[in-house]
Design a protein around this motif. Structure first.
Motif, mmCIF file in Angstrom:
data_model
loop_
_atom_site.group_PDB
_atom_site.id
_atom_site.type_symbol
_atom_site.label_atom_id
_atom_site.label_comp_id
_atom_site.label_asym_id
_atom_site.label_seq_id
_atom_site.Cartn_x
_atom_site.Cartn_y
_atom_site.Cartn_z
ATOM 1 N N THR A 116 -14.833 0.292 5.518
ATOM 2 C CA THR A 116 -14.308 -0.764 6.392
ATOM 3 C C THR A 116 -12.888 -0.438 6.828
ATOM 4 O O THR A 116 -12.545 -0.527 8.013
ATOM 5 N N LEU A 117 -12.034 -0.039 5.882
ATOM 6 C CA LEU A 117 -10.651 0.277 6.211
ATOM 7 C C LEU A 117 -10.572 1.492 7.130
ATOM 8 O O LEU A 117 -9.732 1.540 8.049
ATOM 9 N N ALA A 118 -11.423 2.497 6.901
ATOM 10 C CA ALA A 118 -11.419 3.684 7.754
ATOM 11 C C ALA A 118 -11.825 3.333 9.181
ATOM 12 O O ALA A 118 -11.243 3.831 10.152
ATOM 13 N N LEU A 119 -12.809 2.461 9.329
ATOM 14 C CA LEU A 119 -13.232 2.040 10.668
ATOM 15 C C LEU A 119 -12.150 1.209 11.349
ATOM 16 O O LEU A 119 -11.943 1.322 12.564
ATOM 17 N N ARG A 214 -3.532 3.561 3.967
ATOM 18 C CA ARG A 214 -4.367 2.678 3.131
ATOM 19 C C ARG A 214 -5.835 3.095 3.223
ATOM 20 O O ARG A 214 -6.535 3.175 2.210
ATOM 21 N N ALA A 215 -6.296 3.373 4.446
ATOM 22 C CA ALA A 215 -7.695 3.746 4.625
ATOM 23 C C ALA A 215 -8.016 5.088 3.967
ATOM 24 O O ALA A 215 -9.020 5.224 3.264
ATOM 25 N N TYR A 216 -7.152 6.072 4.194
ATOM 26 C CA TYR A 216 -7.447 7.406 3.677
ATOM 27 C C TYR A 216 -7.383 7.435 2.154
ATOM 28 O O TYR A 216 -8.218 8.081 1.498
ATOM 29 N N ALA A 218 -8.099 4.970 0.228
ATOM 30 C CA ALA A 218 -9.313 4.291 -0.227
ATOM 31 C C ALA A 218 -10.526 5.203 -0.119
ATOM 32 O O ALA A 218 -11.378 5.240 -1.017
ATOM 33 N N VAL A 219 -10.629 5.953 0.968
ATOM 34 C CA VAL A 219 -11.744 6.876 1.150
ATOM 35 C C VAL A 219 -11.767 7.922 0.034
ATOM 36 O O VAL A 219 -12.823 8.288 -0.481
ATOM 37 N N CYS A 220 -10.576 8.392 -0.351
ATOM 38 C CA CYS A 220 -10.490 9.450 -1.369
ATOM 39 C C CYS A 220 -10.599 8.927 -2.792
ATOM 40 O O CYS A 220 -11.079 9.646 -3.680
ATOM 41 N N HIS A 221 -10.145 7.681 -3.030
ATOM 42 C CA HIS A 221 -9.981 7.218 -4.415
ATOM 43 C C HIS A 221 -10.694 5.912 -4.746
ATOM 44 O O HIS A 221 -10.813 5.576 -5.936
ATOM 45 N N GLY A 222 -11.146 5.159 -3.775
ATOM 46 C CA GLY A 222 -11.778 3.884 -4.056
ATOM 47 C C GLY A 222 -10.939 2.717 -3.566
ATOM 48 O O GLY A 222 -9.923 2.885 -2.900
ATOM 49 N N ASP A 223 -11.376 1.513 -3.920
ATOM 50 C CA ASP A 223 -10.709 0.309 -3.414
ATOM 51 C C ASP A 223 -9.243 0.282 -3.805
ATOM 52 O O ASP A 223 -8.904 0.497 -4.980
ATOM 53 N N PRO A 224 -8.348 0.005 -2.856
ATOM 54 C CA PRO A 224 -6.942 -0.168 -3.223
ATOM 55 C C PRO A 224 -6.767 -1.412 -4.080
ATOM 56 O O PRO A 224 -7.531 -2.377 -3.977
ATOM 57 N N ARG A 225 -5.752 -1.347 -4.903
ATOM 58 C CA ARG A 225 -5.409 -2.506 -5.718
ATOM 59 C C ARG A 225 -4.474 -3.393 -4.901
ATOM 60 O O ARG A 225 -3.420 -2.953 -4.464
ATOM 61 N N ASN A 226 -4.878 -4.641 -4.684
ATOM 62 C CA ASN A 226 -4.047 -5.545 -3.905
ATOM 63 C C ASN A 226 -2.770 -5.871 -4.663
ATOM 64 O O ASN A 226 -2.775 -6.052 -5.883
ATOM 65 N N LEU A 227 -1.675 -5.950 -3.919
ATOM 66 C CA LEU A 227 -0.415 -6.348 -4.533
ATOM 67 C C LEU A 227 -0.485 -7.819 -4.934
ATOM 68 O O LEU A 227 -1.149 -8.618 -4.278
ATOM 69 N N PRO A 228 0.198 -8.202 -6.019
ATOM 70 C CA PRO A 228 0.281 -9.623 -6.350
ATOM 71 C C PRO A 228 0.890 -10.388 -5.181
ATOM 72 O O PRO A 228 1.743 -9.879 -4.455
ATOM 73 N N ALA A 229 0.407 -11.603 -4.992
ATOM 74 C CA ALA A 229 0.937 -12.423 -3.904
ATOM 75 C C ALA A 229 2.440 -12.584 -4.070
ATOM 76 O O ALA A 229 2.925 -12.972 -5.132
ATOM 77 N N ALA A 230 3.177 -12.248 -3.037
ATOM 78 C CA ALA A 230 4.639 -12.349 -3.071
ATOM 79 C C ALA A 230 5.066 -13.413 -2.076
ATOM 80 O O ALA A 230 5.037 -13.191 -0.869
ATOM 81 N N PRO A 231 5.417 -14.594 -2.547
ATOM 82 C CA PRO A 231 5.863 -15.625 -1.607
ATOM 83 C C PRO A 231 7.106 -15.166 -0.871
ATOM 84 O O PRO A 231 7.974 -14.510 -1.443
#
Length: 515
Positions: A116-119, A214-216, A218-231
């Motif tokens: 999805t991210l690559a597309l 971010r896309a590349y 993810a393609v090479c390593h798997g789902d990125p880890r989302n950053l903690p919500a930063a208000p």
């Protein structure tokens, strides 16, 4: 009669490479992909064979397994990007002509986050198809940052109301108050038409770089880890602690005039040079060594200037810096945490006698860690960005701050007990060698130089995304370091490396000034 075979199409090697990539064993995928990339693309430039190879790449994209489609989508995006800012060049048209295929893949079930991210990265190159693409992605549950980066990439510049500068790490994180909107209007209004276009294109490249990195990854390593919500930090007037030039008195033996290198003395609201007529304003615990004072009222003038600085340092701490570490450090998986950074500083900063300099201190998050390690009374913060020091002083009222250049440190030879440069050296890459030499000059024998920065990725595709950032101080793209070059600068400055580490493309390093 002997009939000579027809010459092979110019793109035949790429066709073969694409086929070998699709059929490669899992452990061969990275090497096969890099061979395919090298045949068609090199650091933002397409080969002459690239346009003819596009149909074969799209066919491979359709045939490949899900885990390999993402690689090919990234490559097609890279090829389209080689013609930017031309949005209708022959290569871009060739890639865009298969839009139906990309949108059909995007609508598929269970394609996973990496594809999805690559597309999304690939689709970001087709502003002429904006409405169709946004309609297609509206059915997806995209992260707000991903969607806003796509929306910005597909937008066109409105010269009558240019929206510039607020794209990193994504447009969605920016909510401006009236003061900040007025600040934007003032600097944007001063641009020429050509400067406006250049700034828009720089912003677009920055967005594409983050989307692609971010896309590349993810393609090479798997789902990125989302950053903690930063208000978002509260927009408020920063009340600087009341502090005059006396805050610098304990460190005057180490400081020197940047104009003539003579010693300095301090009075109320001003620091004076003992060797020339230079007088430097002080306000809110910040000493401005970038300009001399013109009259006795300049401390008040400087304080007024500080009050008008937008609270960018707060935003940087909360949002921009963590995202920068993800792109520059390849840290999408969260391999390096803030706790890791804190621990490294606490374990490796070992000052000898003299003040401790935080070089490129920024907004003070890691200055606070150094203060806990060595004591705030020993610390001096230096940066060339007033908004950052503005925030630092509000956070650390006992730490005096200096507005000055890293390439010409305003300190006496062998006067500083330790230097820290944390996530800052790349910010002044053109002056980095001079800054390292200056660190060697001002450090006392036995003092430590502790730094964190980033190296260029070994992967040419990821390295391209690292360099895509076009911040004001990086108009030609962000430049990162070759570790061997960095160590050569240290050696030339009389510094011996005692520790070197760092996952991904991080560089953690501690060196010592030889006795």
């Amino acid at each position: 009669m002997t009939v000579s075979p027809a010459p092979a199409p110019a793109h035949a090697p790429a066709v073969g490479l694409a086929e070998r990539f699709v059929r490669a064993a899992p452990d061969e995928v990275p090497a096969r992909f890099h061979a395919l990339v090298a045949a068609l693309w090199d650091d933002g430039r397409a080969s002459a064979d690239a346009p003819a190879a596009v149909p074969s790449l799209v066919t491979a994209l359709e045939r490949a397994g899900t885990e390999r489609k993402g690689y090919l989508a990234v490559l097609l995006g890279l090829l389209a990007e080689t013609e930017y800012p031309d949005l209708d060049g022959p290569l871009t048209r060739a890639v865009r002509s298969r839009l139906d295929v990309y949108l059909e893949l995007l609508a598929g079930e269970d394609i996973g986050t990496p594809l999805t991210l690559a597309l999304l990265y690939l689709l970001s190159h087709f502003p002429g198809e904006r409405e169709r693409i946004l309609a297609a992605v509206s059915r997806l549950d995209l992260e707000a940052e991903d969607l806003s980066r796509l929306d910005r990439s597909l937008s066109a510049l409105d010269p009558s109301r240019p929206d510039l500068g607020r794209v990193w790490p994504s447009p969605s994180v920016w909510t401006l108050n009236e003061q900040e909107r007025a600040f934007d209007r003032s600097w944007i209004g001063g641009l020429t038409p050509a400067q406006t276009v250049a700034a828009w294109e720089d912003d677009t490249r920055t967005v594409l770089g983050c989307t692609g990195a971010r896309a590349y990854w993810a393609v090479c390593h798997g789902d990125p880890r989302n950053l903690p919500a930063a208000p978002l930090p509260e927009r408020r007037d920063i009340s600087l602690p009341v502090a005059d030039s006396a805050l610098f008195a304990p460190h005057l033996g180490a400081l020197r005039c940047p104009s003539c290198q003579a010693s300095l003395t301090c009075d109320e609201g001003v620091v004076r040079c003992s060797g020339c007529t230079a007088r430097y304003p002080v306000a809110g615990g910040i000493l401005d060594l970038t300009a001399t004072a013109g009259h006795e009222g300049d401390a008040a003038d400087f304080l007024e200037k500080l009050s008008r600085v937008p609270s960018m340092g707060l935003f940087y701490e909360a949002v921009a810096r963590p995202a920068f570490l993800r792109v520059s450090g390849s840290n999408w998986g969260g391999a390096v945490t803030e706790e890791d950074e804190d621990r490294y500083l606490a374990e490796h900063v070992r000052p000898v006698e003299g003040p401790v300099l935080d070089l490129g201190a920024g907004a003070g998050r890691w200055t606070a860690v150094v203060a806990e390690t060595v004591g705030a009374e020993r610390l001096i913060a230096l940066d060339s960005a007033l908004p950052m020091l503005n925030v630092l002083r509000g956070r650390l009222p006992r730490v005096p701050s200096v507005l000055a250049s890293a390439a010409e440190l305003p300190f006496e030879d062998a006067s500083v007990g330790a230097v820290v440069c944390w996530n800052a050296l790349q910010a002044f890459y053109a002056d980095a060698a001079a800054a390292v030499a200056e660190v060697g000059r001002v450090l006392r024998p036995g003092g430590t130089f502790t730094l964190m920065t980033f190296r260029r990725s070994d992967d040419p595709v990821y390295r391209y995304f690292q360099s895509a950032h076009r911040f004001p101080q990086h108009r030609g793209g962000l430049q990162l370091f070759d570790p061997q070059e960095l160590k050569r600068w240290l050696a030339d400055a009389g510094l011996t490396v005692r520790e070197e580490s760092g996952p991904g493309t991080f560089v953690f390093l501690t060196a010592v000034r030889e006795k």
